[in-house]
Design a protein around this motif. Structure first.
Motif, PDB file in Angstrom:
ATOM      1  N   TYR A  47       0.832  -1.199   0.000  1.00 58.89           N
ATOM      2  CA  TYR A  47       0.000   0.000   0.000  1.00 58.89           C
ATOM      3  C   TYR A  47       0.868   1.250   0.000  1.00 58.89           C
ATOM      4  O   TYR A  47       1.961   1.261   0.561  1.00 58.89           O
ATOM      5  CB  TYR A  47      -0.903   0.031   1.243  1.00 58.89           C
ATOM      6  CG  TYR A  47      -1.937  -1.053   1.254  1.00 58.89           C
ATOM      7  CD1 TYR A  47      -3.148  -0.883   0.593  1.00 58.89           C
ATOM      8  CD2 TYR A  47      -1.702  -2.258   1.908  1.00 58.89           C
ATOM      9  CE1 TYR A  47      -4.108  -1.893   0.593  1.00 58.89           C
ATOM     10  CE2 TYR A  47      -2.648  -3.270   1.915  1.00 58.89           C
ATOM     11  CZ  TYR A  47      -3.854  -3.084   1.261  1.00 58.89           C
ATOM     12  OH  TYR A  47      -4.792  -4.074   1.255  1.00 58.89           O
ATOM     13  N   ASN A  48       0.356   2.306  -0.590  1.00 59.25           N
ATOM     14  CA  ASN A  48       0.993   3.614  -0.554  1.00 59.25           C
ATOM     15  C   ASN A  48       0.733   4.211   0.830  1.00 59.25           C
ATOM     16  O   ASN A  48      -0.414   4.307   1.263  1.00 59.25           O
ATOM     17  CB  ASN A  48       0.386   4.503  -1.641  1.00 59.25           C
ATOM     18  CG  ASN A  48       1.062   5.841  -1.721  1.00 59.25           C
ATOM     19  OD1 ASN A  48       1.532   6.377  -0.731  1.00 59.25           O
ATOM     20  ND2 ASN A  48       1.101   6.390  -2.916  1.00 59.25           N
ATOM     21  N   VAL A  49       1.795   4.620   1.538  1.00 62.16           N
ATOM     22  CA  VAL A  49       1.627   5.126   2.901  1.00 62.16           C
ATOM     23  C   VAL A  49       0.965   6.504   2.947  1.00 62.16           C
ATOM     24  O   VAL A  49       0.457   6.901   3.989  1.00 62.16           O
ATOM     25  CB  VAL A  49       2.964   5.161   3.678  1.00 62.16           C
ATOM     26  CG1 VAL A  49       3.509   3.772   3.872  1.00 62.16           C
ATOM     27  CG2 VAL A  49       3.968   6.048   2.995  1.00 62.16           C
ATOM     28  N   GLU A  50       0.968   7.229   1.840  1.00 62.75           N
ATOM     29  CA  GLU A  50       0.370   8.566   1.843  1.00 62.75           C
ATOM     30  C   GLU A  50      -1.154   8.530   1.774  1.00 62.75           C
ATOM     31  O   GLU A  50      -1.829   9.282   2.457  1.00 62.75           O
ATOM     32  CB  GLU A  50       0.939   9.385   0.692  1.00 62.75           C
ATOM     33  CG  GLU A  50       2.414   9.669   0.870  1.00 62.75           C
ATOM     34  CD  GLU A  50       3.027  10.358  -0.335  1.00 62.75           C
ATOM     35  OE1 GLU A  50       2.306  10.644  -1.311  1.00 62.75           O
ATOM     36  OE2 GLU A  50       4.238  10.603  -0.285  1.00 62.75           O
ATOM     37  N   ASP A  51      -1.711   7.637   0.955  1.00 60.75           N
ATOM     38  CA  ASP A  51      -3.164   7.601   0.812  1.00 60.75           C
ATOM     39  C   ASP A  51      -3.756   6.196   0.976  1.00 60.75           C
ATOM     40  O   ASP A  51      -4.941   5.988   0.787  1.00 60.75           O
ATOM     41  CB  ASP A  51      -3.585   8.183  -0.535  1.00 60.75           C
ATOM     42  CG  ASP A  51      -3.018   7.408  -1.718  1.00 60.75           C
ATOM     43  OD1 ASP A  51      -2.375   6.359  -1.519  1.00 60.75           O
ATOM     44  OD2 ASP A  51      -3.224   7.865  -2.858  1.00 60.75           O
TER      45      ASP A  51
ATOM     46  N   LYS B 201      -0.917  -0.780  -3.999  1.00 57.94           N
ATOM     47  CA  LYS B 201       0.153  -0.693  -4.993  1.00 57.94           C
ATOM     48  C   LYS B 201       0.391  -2.018  -5.690  1.00 57.94           C
ATOM     49  O   LYS B 201       0.891  -2.061  -6.800  1.00 57.94           O
ATOM     50  CB  LYS B 201       1.455  -0.258  -4.321  1.00 57.94           C
ATOM     51  CG  LYS B 201       1.469   1.168  -3.853  1.00 57.94           C
ATOM     52  CD  LYS B 201       2.719   1.509  -3.090  1.00 57.94           C
ATOM     53  CE  LYS B 201       3.988   1.186  -3.808  1.00 57.94           C
ATOM     54  NZ  LYS B 201       5.206   1.632  -3.122  1.00 57.94           N
TER      55      LYS B 201
ATOM     56  N   ASN C 181       7.458  -2.027  -5.305  1.00 51.76           N
ATOM     57  CA  ASN C 181       6.502  -1.048  -5.830  1.00 51.76           C
ATOM     58  C   ASN C 181       5.328  -1.685  -6.550  1.00 51.76           C
ATOM     59  O   ASN C 181       4.233  -1.135  -6.552  1.00 51.76           O
ATOM     60  CB  ASN C 181       7.214  -0.076  -6.773  1.00 51.76           C
ATOM     61  CG  ASN C 181       8.213   0.780  -6.031  1.00 51.76           C
ATOM     62  OD1 ASN C 181       7.861   1.436  -5.064  1.00 51.76           O
ATOM     63  ND2 ASN C 181       9.455   0.742  -6.458  1.00 51.76           N
TER      64      ASN C 181
END
Length: 95
Positions: free
Chosen positions: A8-12, A16, A53
């Motif tokens: 997962y993308n840590v920002e939102d 991924k 990624n």
């Protein structure tokens, strides 16, 4: 259990990718120092390598032999090669 690692993308928290291919339950993983790769072990003693990624599996483990890892949590891997005997027993001798 589907024996997968979810990325997962840590920002939102957007998905991924998914690292899928182990035959046993996942028990250990390490990230490369550049955060581009993951190595993982499962209860079936498999060592697998992934693109951190996309979740894509690196099919040639020998290409990952010289990667520098942040930690060495995986008990099966190049860093501990030769530690396990044919029975799968761990034999560590320290001084």
């Amino acid at each position: 259990a589907d024996h997968a690692i979810y990325l997962y993308n840590v920002e939102d928290f957007a998905s991924k990718g998914k690292c899928k291919g182990h035959h046993g339950l996942l028990c250990n993983l390490d990230f490369s120092e550049d955060n581009q790769c993951i190595q993982s072990n499962c209860t079936a003693r498999e060592l697998m390598f992934w693109n951190a990624n996309t979740g894509e599996q690196y099919k040639k483990p020998s290409t990952m032999r010289d990667v520098d890892w942040v930690s060495t949590n995986c008990p099966v891997g190049y860093a501990v090669q030769g530690t396990w005997d044919a029975r799968g027993a761990l034999d560590i001798v320290t001084c």
